[in-house]
Design a protein around this motif. Structure first.
Motif, mmCIF file in Angstrom:
data_model
loop_
_atom_site.group_PDB
_atom_site.id
_atom_site.type_symbol
_atom_site.label_atom_id
_atom_site.label_comp_id
_atom_site.label_asym_id
_atom_site.label_seq_id
_atom_site.Cartn_x
_atom_site.Cartn_y
_atom_site.Cartn_z
ATOM 1 N N ALA A 1 0.814 -1.215 0.000
ATOM 2 C CA ALA A 1 0.000 0.000 0.000
ATOM 3 C C ALA A 1 0.846 1.262 0.000
ATOM 4 O O ALA A 1 0.325 2.359 -0.237
ATOM 5 C CB ALA A 1 -0.929 0.003 1.216
ATOM 6 N N PHE A 2 2.157 1.114 0.246
ATOM 7 C CA PHE A 2 3.049 2.267 0.306
ATOM 8 C C PHE A 2 3.857 2.395 -0.988
ATOM 9 O O PHE A 2 4.139 1.398 -1.665
ATOM 10 C CB PHE A 2 4.027 2.131 1.479
ATOM 11 N N ASP A 3 4.237 3.627 -1.318
ATOM 12 C CA ASP A 3 5.209 3.826 -2.381
ATOM 13 C C ASP A 3 6.501 3.100 -2.002
ATOM 14 O O ASP A 3 6.853 3.015 -0.817
ATOM 15 C CB ASP A 3 5.529 5.315 -2.557
ATOM 16 N N SER A 4 7.216 2.602 -3.006
ATOM 17 C CA SER A 4 8.471 1.922 -2.708
ATOM 18 C C SER A 4 9.537 2.249 -3.746
ATOM 19 O O SER A 4 9.232 2.474 -4.915
ATOM 20 C CB SER A 4 8.273 0.403 -2.628
ATOM 21 N N ILE A 5 10.776 2.268 -3.270
ATOM 22 C CA ILE A 5 11.954 2.495 -4.104
ATOM 23 C C ILE A 5 12.944 1.399 -3.767
ATOM 24 O O ILE A 5 13.255 1.177 -2.592
ATOM 25 C CB ILE A 5 12.631 3.856 -3.810
ATOM 26 N N SER A 6 13.465 0.717 -4.767
ATOM 27 C CA SER A 6 14.477 -0.304 -4.497
ATOM 28 C C SER A 6 15.336 -0.500 -5.723
ATOM 29 O O SER A 6 14.953 -0.153 -6.846
ATOM 30 C CB SER A 6 13.834 -1.640 -4.095
ATOM 31 N N ALA A 7 16.514 -1.071 -5.500
ATOM 32 C CA ALA A 7 17.314 -1.555 -6.610
ATOM 33 C C ALA A 7 16.670 -2.846 -7.124
ATOM 34 O O ALA A 7 15.863 -3.479 -6.437
ATOM 35 C CB ALA A 7 18.743 -1.815 -6.152
ATOM 36 N N ASP A 8 17.028 -3.235 -8.338
ATOM 37 C CA ASP A 8 16.484 -4.474 -8.914
ATOM 38 C C ASP A 8 17.308 -5.641 -8.373
ATOM 39 O O ASP A 8 18.238 -6.130 -9.010
ATOM 40 C CB ASP A 8 16.544 -4.412 -10.442
ATOM 41 N N HIS A 9 16.956 -6.092 -7.172
ATOM 42 C CA HIS A 9 17.718 -7.130 -6.494
ATOM 43 C C HIS A 9 17.692 -8.441 -7.273
ATOM 44 O O HIS A 9 18.712 -9.137 -7.349
ATOM 45 C CB HIS A 9 17.167 -7.349 -5.084
ATOM 46 N N ARG A 10 16.552 -8.766 -7.829
ATOM 47 C CA ARG A 10 16.445 -10.021 -8.589
ATOM 48 C C ARG A 10 17.372 -9.996 -9.805
ATOM 49 O O ARG A 10 18.061 -10.978 -10.092
ATOM 50 C CB ARG A 10 14.995 -10.250 -9.006
ATOM 51 N N ALA A 11 17.395 -8.869 -10.516
ATOM 52 C CA ALA A 11 18.294 -8.750 -11.664
ATOM 53 C C ALA A 11 19.753 -8.850 -11.230
ATOM 54 O O ALA A 11 20.596 -9.390 -11.961
ATOM 55 C CB ALA A 11 18.044 -7.428 -12.380
#
Length: 324
Positions: A152-162
Motif C-alpha cells: 500500500a506504500f510507495d516503494s523504491i528499491s534496486a532491482d535485487h532479482r536482476a
C-alpha cells in the motif's frame, strides 16, 4: 537570571520599514515580494540575527521542514551510505533529516515510526521486520525492501532479482560452476530477491551449499567448513559484509582468491574496493535511490490520495580482482 529576548518578526519589520506580513512572505516564500523590498528584509534579518523557531513554524504551518529516515541498523555500512544519500536529497529541498534505527525489533520499529510521524512531514522507511503494528498512516515511502505486506506504500528499491541474475551470468562466463551461496536473512525481501534471481538463472550451475546468514562480517564457525569444501570454485555472498567475512576465512584456509575460489558480493559498499583482493560485487545506485525516495515522498506529501507507485532501479556488476 532572565534570558534576553531574541528579535521578533515586529523588530525585523520595523528595521526594514515593512509590515510583519511582508517579513513572513520573505521567510516562507508564500507570496511574491518586490526585489528591493526583499533585499531590505534580508538585510534586517541578517543585522538582527533573526532565527526562525522550528517549533513555532510547525505550529503555524503544520510543516516541520524535516523528513524521517528509519533504518534497521547502522552496523551494515550500506545503510549509512544510503542515509547520506537521503540526507543530501533532503537538504537540496531545504529539509532536515531525523534518523532512527530499529535494531530490526518489531516493537522498537513501531515506536520509532510513531515518533517520527510526530516530528517529520513524512517518513522514508527501510523495514527491519515484516510489518510492525500499527503501520504508519502519514506520508511514507518504503526504501530498499518492498514487500507484499507493504504494497500500500510507495516503494523504491534496486532491482535485487536482476542483480542475482548478473551474478549467475558472471560465474558462468568465468567458468565457475560449483557455487556456494551465502544468502542473507530469508525475512529480508531484498536478500530473498537476490537469491531468487540467482537460482532462477543458475540452473546449469551446481549449488554445493546454501546457507542463510545475518548481514554481518562475523560469519559463524561452521562457515570455515563450508568454505573449505574442495569442490567449491565460486561463492555468492548476498551482501558485501558477508563477502568480506568469506574472504577472511578463505585466506585463513590458504585458499587463493580468485585462483581457487571466486567471490562475488552485493551492494558495493565503500570498503569493497579496499579488500584483499578487491571485491567483485553488484553495485546498487545509492545516490539515485536516495534522490528517488525523497522525490517520491514529497510527491506523496503533495498528493496523499494518489495510487502507490513502485520504482525499481537498475544495478551494475562491478568486476574487481576477487573474480578471474
Amino acid at each position: 537570571m532572565k534570558r534576553a529576548r531574541g528579535p521578533t518578526l515586529r523588530d525585523v519589520a520595523n528595521s526594514a520599514g515593512v509590515s510583519t506580513a511582508t517579513v513572513s512572505f520573505v521567510l516562507n516564500n508564500t507570496k511574491p515580494v518586490a526585489p528591493e523590498t526583499r533585499a531590505r528584509v534580508e538585510v534586517a534579518l541578517a543585522a538582527l540575527d533573526y532565527r526562525i523557531s522550528p517549533s513555532a513554524r510547525a505550529l503555524r504551518t503544520g510543516r516541520h521542514h524535516a523528513i524521517g529516515l528509519l533504518l534497521p541498523d547502522l552496523a551494515n555500512p550500506f545503510f549509512p551510505a544510503l542515509a547520506q544519500a537521503v540526507t543530501d536529497a533532503a537538504w537540496a529541498r531545504n529539509h532536515a533529516l531525523i534518523l532512527a534505527s530499529s535494531g530490526s525489533d518489531p516493537a522498537t520499529e513501531a515506536e520509532a515510526l510513531a515518533a517520527l510521524a510526530e516530528r517529520a512531514d513524512g517518513i522514508i522507511w527501510i523495514p527491519g521486520t515484516d510489518a510492525p503494528h500499527p503501520l504508519p498512516t502519514g506520508p511514507t515511502v518504503i526504501l530498499d525492501r518492498p514487500s507484499p505486506a507493504l504494497a500500500a506504500f510507495d516503494s523504491i528499491s534496486a532491482d535485487h532479482r536482476a542483480g542475482g541474475a548478473l551474478v549467475a551470468a558472471a560465474f558462468r562466463a568465468q567458468g565457475r560452476h560449483r557455487i556456494g551461496l551465502l544468502a542473507g536473512p530469508a525475512a529480508s525481501p531484498s536478500a530473498a530477491a537476490r537469491v531468487e534471481g540467482f537460482l532462477a538463472n543458475a540452473t546449469d550451475l551446481t549449488l554445493i551449499w546454501h546457507h542463510e546468514l545475518p548481514f554481518t562480517f562475523a560469519l559463524p564457525e561452521a562457515a570455515t567448513a563450508w568454505l573449505a569444501d574442495p569442490r567449491l570454485d565460486g561463492v555468492f555472498a548476498a551482501s558485501d559484509v558477508v563477502a568480506i567475512g568469506a574472504l577472511r576465512i578463505l585466506r585463513s584456509l590458504g585458499r587463493i582468491v580468485p585462483h581457487d575460489v571466486a567471490v562475488i558480493g552485493f551492494d558495493d559498499i565503500p570498503w569493497a574496493a579496499l579488500t584483499e583482493p578487491p571485491l567483485t560485487t553488484i553495485r546498487q545506485p545509492v545516490a539515485a535511490l536516495g534522490a528517488q525516495a525523497v522525490a517520491t515522498l514529497f510527491d506523496r506529501i503533495a498528493h496523499p490520495d494518489h495510487a502507490a507507485t513502485q520504482h525499481r532501479l537498475p544495478v551494475t556488476l562491478i568486476e574487481r580482482q576477487s573474480t578471474p
